[in-house]
Motif scaffolding. Structure first.
Motif, PDB file in Angstrom:
ATOM      1  N   ILE A 136       0.840  -1.204   0.000  1.00  0.00           N
ATOM      2  CA  ILE A 136       0.000   0.000   0.000  1.00  0.00           C
ATOM      3  C   ILE A 136       0.875   1.254   0.000  1.00  0.00           C
ATOM      4  CG2 ILE A 136      -1.674   1.339   1.329  1.00  0.00           C
ATOM      5  CD1 ILE A 136      -2.799  -1.342   2.362  1.00  0.00           C
ATOM      6  N   ALA A 137       1.859   1.286   0.908  1.00  0.00           N
ATOM      7  CA  ALA A 137       2.669   2.498   1.074  1.00  0.00           C
ATOM      8  C   ALA A 137       3.655   2.707  -0.065  1.00  0.00           C
ATOM      9  CB  ALA A 137       3.418   2.430   2.408  1.00  0.00           C
ATOM     10  N   LYS A 138       4.322   1.663  -0.490  1.00  0.00           N
ATOM     11  CA  LYS A 138       5.385   1.790  -1.490  1.00  0.00           C
ATOM     12  C   LYS A 138       4.852   1.758  -2.913  1.00  0.00           C
ATOM     13  CE  LYS A 138       9.628   1.596  -3.195  1.00  0.00           C
ATOM     14  NZ  LYS A 138      10.570   2.716  -3.107  1.00  0.00           N
ATOM     15  N   HIS A 139       3.865   0.909  -3.175  1.00  0.00           N
ATOM     16  CA  HIS A 139       3.419   0.694  -4.553  1.00  0.00           C
ATOM     17  C   HIS A 139       2.011   1.209  -4.820  1.00  0.00           C
ATOM     18  CE1 HIS A 139       6.936  -1.648  -5.799  1.00  0.00           C
ATOM     19  NE2 HIS A 139       6.945  -2.070  -4.555  1.00  0.00           N
ATOM     20  N   GLN A 140       1.415   1.849  -3.829  1.00  0.00           N
ATOM     21  CA  GLN A 140       0.092   2.458  -3.990  1.00  0.00           C
ATOM     22  C   GLN A 140      -0.963   1.470  -4.516  1.00  0.00           C
ATOM     23  OE1 GLN A 140       2.885   4.384  -5.639  1.00  0.00           O
ATOM     24  NE2 GLN A 140       3.206   4.934  -3.515  1.00  0.00           N
ATOM     25  N   ILE A 141      -0.851   0.218  -4.130  1.00  0.00           N
ATOM     26  CA  ILE A 141      -1.904  -0.740  -4.462  1.00  0.00           C
ATOM     27  C   ILE A 141      -3.082  -0.451  -3.540  1.00  0.00           C
ATOM     28  CG2 ILE A 141      -2.552  -3.183  -4.502  1.00  0.00           C
ATOM     29  CD1 ILE A 141       0.286  -3.886  -5.198  1.00  0.00           C
ATOM     30  N   PRO A 142      -4.271  -0.273  -4.083  1.00  0.00           N
ATOM     31  CA  PRO A 142      -5.415   0.079  -3.230  1.00  0.00           C
ATOM     32  C   PRO A 142      -5.649  -0.960  -2.133  1.00  0.00           C
ATOM     33  CG  PRO A 142      -5.956   0.366  -5.550  1.00  0.00           C
ATOM     34  CD  PRO A 142      -4.627  -0.329  -5.512  1.00  0.00           C
ATOM     35  N   ALA A 143      -5.929  -0.465  -0.933  1.00  0.00           N
ATOM     36  CA  ALA A 143      -6.173  -1.363   0.195  1.00  0.00           C
ATOM     37  C   ALA A 143      -7.371  -2.264  -0.057  1.00  0.00           C
ATOM     38  CB  ALA A 143      -6.381  -0.544   1.467  1.00  0.00           C
ATOM     39  N   SER A 144      -8.312  -1.804  -0.879  1.00  0.00           N
ATOM     40  CA  SER A 144      -9.507  -2.603  -1.167  1.00  0.00           C
ATOM     41  C   SER A 144      -9.183  -3.868  -1.947  1.00  0.00           C
ATOM     42  CB  SER A 144     -10.518  -1.764  -1.950  1.00  0.00           C
ATOM     43  OG  SER A 144      -9.950  -1.297  -3.169  1.00  0.00           O
ATOM     44  N   ARG A 145      -7.990  -3.915  -2.570  1.00  0.00           N
ATOM     45  CA  ARG A 145      -7.587  -5.100  -3.331  1.00  0.00           C
ATOM     46  C   ARG A 145      -6.807  -6.097  -2.485  1.00  0.00           C
ATOM     47  NH1 ARG A 145      -4.000  -3.560  -8.120  1.00  0.00           N
ATOM     48  NH2 ARG A 145      -3.835  -5.828  -8.130  1.00  0.00           N
TER      49      ARG A 145
END
Length: 248
Positions: A201-210
């Motif tokens: 989430i923090a480093k790669h901005q992958i949405p938390a919803s995923r």
């Protein structure tokens, strides 16, 4: 009859001003056209950039590569983002596994794959990428090793473009943990899975919803825990790329 004397015409030394004025006029017109063309090209460039970002889900612009999920090789040279995209939504786990394996082979060096990626397999739920816990964490800890970040970032950049739900599973061997911080292997596996989720989430901005973090402790070994080599294989982080209905 006496002939009239013709007066010699004086040479006009200021004729160059006419040519100079013409030159200045043409030069002004040239730069005017050049300026107008550059403004038009800039607008087109922005449209092209937007289409590239949408199609490849990367962070390209005309000055280089933006964003923090950029990967570099051992010599510090920029690694281009993978061009091959994941199969569209609705594709089966076999297709997703083939695409994932191809992308990892292109983006992650053979040495990094040998250290981090244990195997890639699929089942009815989706595709599992097994990452060796020993390459990511010190023994009995959930603090991510700096040495494992380069390969992890490359794998994470690939997982990001899948646009599917990712289940991060923590697994251990069957040796009871001896730590004041963790009461059991369940706690250690949960802490490691959660740490990877937070990093994505923090480093790669992958949405938390995923993202989902799950602890399985020693309940899902991939090989018997009868040798140290096998126990090392069971100490892992599995990332499940969900291809069917999400179990969570």
């Amino acid at each position: 009859m006496a002939k009239k004397k013709h007066h010699e015409e004086h040479e006009n030394h200021e004729r160059w001003l006419v040519s100079y004025a013409d030159f200045i006029t043409l030069l002004f017109a040239f730069f005017t056209v050049l300026y107008a063309t550059s403004q038009k090209d800039a607008a087109k460039a922005k449209e092209f950039e937007a289409s590239i970002r949408q199609a490849f889900k990367s962070h390209l612009d005309f000055g280089g590569v933006l964003g923090e999920n950029v990967a570099f090789d051992t010599n510090g040279r920029l690694l281009p983002p993978p061009i091959d995209l994941f199969p569209p939504e609705g594709a089966g786990p076999t297709e997703v596994q083939d695409a994932l394996q191809r992308l990892i082979e292109k983006s992650v060096s053979e040495q990094e794959r040998a250290a981090l990626v244990q195997n890639i397999r699929h089942d009815s739920v989706g595709v599992h990428v097994s990452l060796a816990a020993g390459a990511l964490f010190p023994s009995g800890s959930d603090e991510i090793l700096v040495g494992g970040l380069t390969a992890l970032d490359k794998v994470a950049s690939i997982l990001k473009v899948s646009n599917r739900k990712l289940v991060v599973e923590g697994h251990t061997d069957n040796v009871p943990i001896k730590s004041a911080r963790y009461r059991s292997n369940w706690d250690l596996a949960a802490a490691r899975a959660t740490k990877i989720v937070r990093y994505l989430i923090a480093k790669h901005q992958i949405p938390a919803s995923r993202l989902v973090a799950v602890s399985y402790a020693d309940q899902k070994p991939i090989v018997p825990n009868d040798t140290e080599e096998n126990r090392a294989k069971n100490r892992r982080i599995d990332v499940l790329i969900v291809t069917g209905p999400s179990p969570f």
